[in-house]
Design a protein around this motif. Structure first.
Motif, PDB file in Angstrom:
ATOM      1  N   TYR A  15       6.817  -7.633  -9.794  1.00 40.04           N
ATOM      2  CA  TYR A  15       6.164  -6.601  -8.762  1.00 40.04           C
ATOM      3  C   TYR A  15       4.895  -6.460  -9.078  1.00 40.04           C
ATOM      4  O   TYR A  15       3.938  -6.329  -7.908  1.00 40.04           O
ATOM      5  CB  TYR A  15       7.069  -5.294  -8.583  1.00 40.04           C
ATOM      6  N   HIS A  69      10.361   1.254  -3.722  1.00 38.73           N
ATOM      7  CA  HIS A  69      11.120   0.055  -3.842  1.00 38.73           C
ATOM      8  C   HIS A  69      11.903   0.149  -5.014  1.00 38.73           C
ATOM      9  O   HIS A  69      11.417   0.566  -5.978  1.00 38.73           O
ATOM     10  CB  HIS A  69      10.559  -1.160  -3.889  1.00 38.73           C
ATOM     11  N   ASP A  74       7.124  -2.116   5.806  1.00 43.90           N
ATOM     12  CA  ASP A  74       8.303  -1.991   4.986  1.00 43.90           C
ATOM     13  C   ASP A  74       8.787  -0.401   4.935  1.00 43.90           C
ATOM     14  O   ASP A  74       9.853  -0.217   4.629  1.00 43.90           O
ATOM     15  CB  ASP A  74       8.587  -2.555   3.762  1.00 43.90           C
ATOM     16  N   HIS A  75       7.916   0.173   5.253  1.00 43.51           N
ATOM     17  CA  HIS A  75       7.972   1.961   4.991  1.00 43.51           C
ATOM     18  C   HIS A  75       7.839   2.555   6.142  1.00 43.51           C
ATOM     19  O   HIS A  75       8.011   3.852   6.286  1.00 43.51           O
ATOM     20  CB  HIS A  75       7.071   2.492   3.826  1.00 43.51           C
TER      21      HIS A  75
HETATM   22 FE1  FEO Z   1       2.811  -1.781   0.620  1.00 48.43          FE
HETATM   23 FE2  FEO Z   1       6.141  -1.508   0.063  1.00 48.43          FE
HETATM   24  O1  FEO Z   1       4.513  -1.803   1.140  1.00 48.43           O
END
Ligand code: FEO
Length: 400
Positions: free
Chosen positions: A193, A224, A83-84
């Motif tokens: 989260y 995020h 995602d990064h």
């Molecule tokens: Fe560990 Fe936001 O990925």
């Protein structure tokens, strides 16, 4: 699709994914998330992290409005989860950076995911500094918060901490700062989260808060969700993480159940009555209607877990097995537990649940309750007693 300046010559250049519901294959998110990437323009222009592969175009478009892509000198990969880093190959191809910095463990993740042998990758050590002109980058490893490669970047001249996954929330919005939303909404997002991603690494959180405690921070920029600006907002999220990592026992109980023909469901409500009579508020959650990640979010405010399932094929129902597997992996601490359930002829389920909860180091103050076929007066009394016993043990644990 403009870059957003968050400090002088520092820009948010990420992307917002409004349609995401399945976060990383295990957690449900109700409104999507954002992939935050940041650009610092200085003698060396530095990009911190990137976005999920499907948002590469959006990010490149935003980045290109801040500076020509080929002017990106350095890329810092604080963490290589996709995602990064999903857009990294395209970024490297388009920007041709002079250097790519990551932790030593990050090199391994990068080599695992990308054909990067020709990339100008340089591993940095914990505490290492790098001058980029008028600013300094300082790298701090946050190993296992939440991957072996994780690190954060601190820019002392701007009092800015780019914190990667730490302090993140799955919020999809045009709003960029935590002080622009209600505290209740923010806290729920932070807890969701933390309890679905960060919880097993709470000892590392405590360690990281200690290690970063000496830094002068007035902006925390996670990868995020929303950023925390100003001493009050920064203090809020640091305190929230310290509290969440501590897992202090809270006076509230969570009752989770799955049921075939409503017998276990009725038992769950009798357990809730017992808790109520002990003076402990509770929430009942059916696993048919609540995803396991919603249950974990609820656990953030509960010091007790009572779980019930019908016996099915000499075990528990599949949703309960999934729930307890997920919960155990996230390593909740300091909880009181209880188990119950109905059965037709073999009845192994409640004992299995009892042992499952005990294996999470939960205090189990009462024996499990099992009921054959449908609960009657006696069975409801046993469920009530179970709820009351757990409630009283929880109150004792909380100090009354
Ligand atoms: Fe560990 Fe936001 O990925």
């Amino acid at each position: 699709m403009q870059p957003i300046e968050i400090k002088k010559d520092i820009f948010w250049v990420g992307a917002v994914d409004y349609d995401l519901r399945d976060f990383h294959g295990y957690s449900q998110v109700s409104e999507g998330t954002s992939y935050n990437a940041y650009l610092i323009k200085d003698a060396k222009n530095v990009l911190f992290d990137s976005v999920s592969a499907s948002f590469a175009g959006a990010m490149l478009c935003r980045l290109a409005k801040a500076l020509p892509l080929e002017k990106v000198d350095y890329i810092v990969c604080n963490h290589l989860e996709l995602d990064h880093a999903g857009a990294l190959a395209e970024l490297v191809d388009r920007c041709k950076p002079e250097k790519i910095f990551c932790s030593q463990m990050g090199v391994k993740s990068m080599q695992g995911y990308f054909a990067c042998k020709d990339w100008p990758v340089q591993a940095v050590k914990n505490g290492e500094s790098l001058k980029i002109g008028s600013r300094t980058l300082q790298f701090f490893e946050t190993r296992m918060l939440h991957w072996p490669d994780s690190m954060v970047s601190y820019i002392p001249e701007d009092k800015l901490l780019i914190s990667n996954d730490a302090f993140g929330q799955n919020i999809a919005s045009t709003v960029r700062y935590a002080d622009e939303v209600s505290e209740e909404y923010l806290l729920n997002a932070v807890e969701a989260y933390y309890y679905n991603i960060v919880l097993p690494f709470s000892p590392q959180v405590t360690g990281a808060l200690k290690a970063l405690g000496g830094l002068d921070i007035d902006l925390i920029a996670p990868d995020h969700g929303l950023m925390f600006r100003g001493k009050q907002s920064v203090g809020y999220i640091l305190d929230a993480y310290a509290r969440l990592a501590e897992q202090k026992t809270l006076k509230r109980a969570l009752i989770i159940y799955d049921s075939m023909w409503h017998s276990t469901e009725k038992m769950a409500y009798a357990v809730a009555n017992g808790l109520e009579d002990a003076g402990v508020p509770s929430r009942v959650m059916s696993l048919k209607h609540n995803h396991h990640s919603q249950v974990m979010t609820e656990l953030a405010s509960c010091g007790a877990v009572l779980a019930g399932s019908s016996t099915h094929n000499n075990g528990v129902l599949p949703a309960m097995a999934a729930m307890l597997t997920y919960m155990k992996g996230l390593r909740p601490k300091n909880r009181v537990g209880g188990a119950f359930g109905s059965y037709g002829w073999s009845g192994e389920g409640p004992k299995m649940i009892h042992e499952w909860l005990a294996s999470m180091d939960m205090e189990m103050p009462a024996p499990f309750v099992k009921t054959q076929w449908a609960p009657g007066h006696e069975s409801f009394g046993q469920c009530h007693a179970l709820g009351k016993a757990v409630g009283q043990a929880l109150l004792a644990k909380c100090g009354g």
